[in-house]
Scaffold this active site. Structure first.
Site, PDB file in Angstrom:
ATOM      1  N   GLY A  11      52.611  10.829  25.999  1.00  0.00           N
ATOM      2  CA  GLY A  11      53.293   9.540  25.872  1.00  0.00           C
ATOM      3  C   GLY A  11      52.712   8.757  24.709  1.00  0.00           C
ATOM      4  O   GLY A  11      51.505   8.713  24.528  1.00  0.00           O
ATOM      5  N   ARG A  72      55.912  16.551  24.353  1.00  0.00           N
ATOM      6  CA  ARG A  72      55.411  17.249  25.533  1.00  0.00           C
ATOM      7  C   ARG A  72      55.663  18.727  25.253  1.00  0.00           C
ATOM      8  O   ARG A  72      56.751  19.099  24.801  1.00  0.00           O
ATOM      9  CB  ARG A  72      56.177  16.830  26.777  1.00  0.00           C
ATOM     10  N   ASP A 103      45.669  11.844  29.594  1.00  0.00           N
ATOM     11  CA  ASP A 103      44.853  12.860  30.264  1.00  0.00           C
ATOM     12  C   ASP A 103      45.416  14.271  30.120  1.00  0.00           C
ATOM     13  O   ASP A 103      44.660  15.237  30.081  1.00  0.00           O
ATOM     14  CB  ASP A 103      44.559  12.498  31.721  1.00  0.00           C
ATOM     15  N   THR A 125      46.795   5.780  25.492  1.00  0.00           N
ATOM     16  CA  THR A 125      47.784   5.616  26.561  1.00  0.00           C
ATOM     17  C   THR A 125      47.791   4.154  26.985  1.00  0.00           C
ATOM     18  O   THR A 125      46.747   3.502  26.950  1.00  0.00           O
ATOM     19  CB  THR A 125      47.468   6.504  27.789  1.00  0.00           C
ATOM     20  N   ASP A 127      48.293   3.279  29.969  1.00  0.00           N
ATOM     21  CA  ASP A 127      48.002   3.233  31.409  1.00  0.00           C
ATOM     22  C   ASP A 127      46.555   2.890  31.770  1.00  0.00           C
ATOM     23  O   ASP A 127      46.275   2.578  32.927  1.00  0.00           O
ATOM     24  CB  ASP A 127      48.364   4.579  32.056  1.00  0.00           C
ATOM     25  N   ASP A 129      44.135   4.867  32.189  1.00  0.00           N
ATOM     26  CA  ASP A 129      43.769   5.745  33.296  1.00  0.00           C
ATOM     27  C   ASP A 129      42.843   6.893  32.884  1.00  0.00           C
ATOM     28  O   ASP A 129      42.829   7.943  33.508  1.00  0.00           O
ATOM     29  CB  ASP A 129      45.048   6.319  33.955  1.00  0.00           C
ATOM     30  N   ARG A 171      51.218   4.693  35.915  1.00  0.00           N
ATOM     31  CA  ARG A 171      51.138   5.978  36.636  1.00  0.00           C
ATOM     32  C   ARG A 171      50.327   5.810  37.918  1.00  0.00           C
ATOM     33  O   ARG A 171      50.778   5.166  38.822  1.00  0.00           O
ATOM     34  CB  ARG A 171      50.577   7.068  35.728  1.00  0.00           C
TER      35      ARG A 171
HETATM   36  P1  ADP Z   1      49.590  12.515  28.286  1.00  0.00           P
HETATM   37  O1  ADP Z   1      48.672  13.106  27.278  1.00  0.00           O
HETATM   38  O2  ADP Z   1      50.187  11.232  27.834  1.00  0.00           O
HETATM   39  O3  ADP Z   1      48.951  12.455  29.653  1.00  0.00           O
HETATM   40  P2  ADP Z   1      51.096  14.887  29.125  1.00  0.00           P
HETATM   41  O4  ADP Z   1      50.469  14.964  30.459  1.00  0.00           O
HETATM   42  O5  ADP Z   1      52.547  15.163  29.022  1.00  0.00           O
HETATM   43  O6  ADP Z   1      50.865  13.482  28.405  1.00  0.00           O
HETATM   44  O7  ADP Z   1      50.313  15.914  28.175  1.00  0.00           O
HETATM   45  C1  ADP Z   1      50.681  16.037  26.830  1.00  0.00           C
HETATM   46  C2  ADP Z   1      50.619  17.477  26.403  1.00  0.00           C
HETATM   47  O8  ADP Z   1      49.280  17.982  26.540  1.00  0.00           O
HETATM   48  C3  ADP Z   1      51.465  18.444  27.218  1.00  0.00           C
HETATM   49  O9  ADP Z   1      52.840  18.454  26.898  1.00  0.00           O
HETATM   50  C4  ADP Z   1      50.811  19.760  26.837  1.00  0.00           C
HETATM   51  O10 ADP Z   1      51.196  20.188  25.547  1.00  0.00           O
HETATM   52  C5  ADP Z   1      49.331  19.373  26.818  1.00  0.00           C
HETATM   53  N1  ADP Z   1      48.737  19.679  28.131  1.00  0.00           N
HETATM   54  C6  ADP Z   1      48.868  18.974  29.275  1.00  0.00           C
HETATM   55  N2  ADP Z   1      48.221  19.576  30.298  1.00  0.00           N
HETATM   56  C7  ADP Z   1      47.675  20.694  29.790  1.00  0.00           C
HETATM   57  C8  ADP Z   1      46.892  21.756  30.332  1.00  0.00           C
HETATM   58  N3  ADP Z   1      46.540  21.789  31.618  1.00  0.00           N
HETATM   59  N4  ADP Z   1      46.492  22.735  29.487  1.00  0.00           N
HETATM   60  C9  ADP Z   1      46.833  22.730  28.182  1.00  0.00           C
HETATM   61  N5  ADP Z   1      47.572  21.775  27.616  1.00  0.00           N
HETATM   62  C10 ADP Z   1      47.997  20.765  28.398  1.00  0.00           C
END
Ligand code: ADP
Length: 319
Positions: A11, A72, A103, A125, A127, A129, A171
């Protein structure tokens, strides 16, 4: 270390541009080449990598979102995909990667680090968080957007003697909701970290109305309950018109506040300093107004964000 990469992932949040700018300018000042990767891990996998110059980050400090783009890319959870991403970085002779994101993005950075490729995480972020930091980049801007919306709602609601229920982002973290409740003068705040006591919410609002309040405000974090249904319940109990407003993505946009720009600039420059000092696999935070760094693996696996009980209690005390 001679070349570093920077990407924004997940995000978007206001201040990400200021963070990229700081990485680029601090890097160049130290004689390091900086490469921007478009659209997060997706662009990393697709090898959309470009060299950034000083002027590449001109006129971005005041802009919300991220000029590098974000995405994403769930396939990044697969080791083979990450292996290909690392090969792209190595082909450009990029020695380390700065990841600005939430995260999920930290998880990706952690996994690259575990595969032997050093990453530095910056908390981007709204959030708030992320463990290991008191504030994330974008939180302050989002909070100010929320306060602006709440102030507007207060004007119109108090003219009509109306109750407002405002759903904010966060979140699973109630920091935006609690801060907005205190700064916006709310009657009640609902956060995911505490059980939702609907009866006490209703009686608190009734007490306020009985004391002659012309407007009541409930701030509630997303994913806790259906705010439209809650508004109906409040309305039938108090016999006062009640409206729910879901602020949604409005909260993620806009020009970053000075506080977020400064935070992002400090953290971006610090990431470069850490890499120059030979540290990899770290995540950057601000704790007690000092820049700190933690092991990114430890941060994800073991560190927890403390709940801000004092802020929660304060909002209840001042209603
Ligand atoms: P944010 O970083 O805002 O929390 P996301 O949770 O969508 O957003 O994570 C962003 C991107 O980070 C994901 O689309 C993916 O490419 C990568 N990612 C998330 N979780 C994992 C994971 N467990 N292992 C590897 N890459 C991850």
């Amino acid at each position: 270390i001679k070349k570093i990469g920077v990407l924004t992932s997940g995000g978007d949040s206001p201040g990400m541009n200021a963070a990229i700018r700081a990485v680029v300018r601090a890097g160049l000042s130290s004689g390091i080449e900086v490469f921007g990767i478009h659209d997060g891990y997706l662009g990393l996998h697709q090898d959309r990598i470009e060299k950034l110059e000083r002027y590449s980050v001109s006129d971005v400090i005041n802009r919300g979102g991220t000029f590098l783009g974000s995405a994403r890319f769930p396939a990044f959870k697969e080791e083979s995909v990450r292996r290909e991403a690392i090969e792209n970085l190595k082909r450009h002779a990029i020695d380390a990667l700065v990841v600005v994101g939430g995260d999920g993005s930290y998880m990706g950075a952690k996994k690259l680090t575990e595969m032997g490729y050093p990453c530095i995480g910056l908390p981007g972020t709204i959030d708030n968080d992320i463990a290991g930091t008191d504030y994330t980049i974008g939180f302050d801007t989002a909070l100010n957007v929320i306060i602006d919306a709440i102030d507007r709602l207060r004007d119109t609601s108090s003219s009509h003697k109306r109750i407002s229920v405002v759903e904010v982002m966060g979140r699973h973290c109630g920091d935006l909701a609690m801060s907005a409740a205190v700064a916006g003068g709310a009657e009640f705040v609902v956060v995911p970290e505490q059980p939702f006591d609907k009866e006490s919410l209703l009686s608190q609002i009734e007490a306020g109305v009985a004391r002659g309040k012309r407007h009541a405000l409930v701030v509630i974090c997303e994913h806790v309950t259906d705010v439209n249904a809650l508004a109906k319940e409040i309305e039938s109990r108090t016999e006062l018109e009640t409206r729910a407003t879901i602020l949604g993505h409005i909260q993620r946009g806009g020009s970053p506040t000075a506080r977020d720009r400064i935070l992002a600039s400090r953290m971006g420059a610090y990431a470069v300093e850490l890499l120059l000092a030979g540290h990899g696999g770290r995540c950057v935070g601000l704790q007690h107004n000092e820049l700190v760094h933690h092991d990114i693996i430890d941060c994800i696996e073991n560190m927890k964000r403390p709940f801000n009980q004092e802020l929660f209690d304060l909002s209840a005390k001042l209603f």
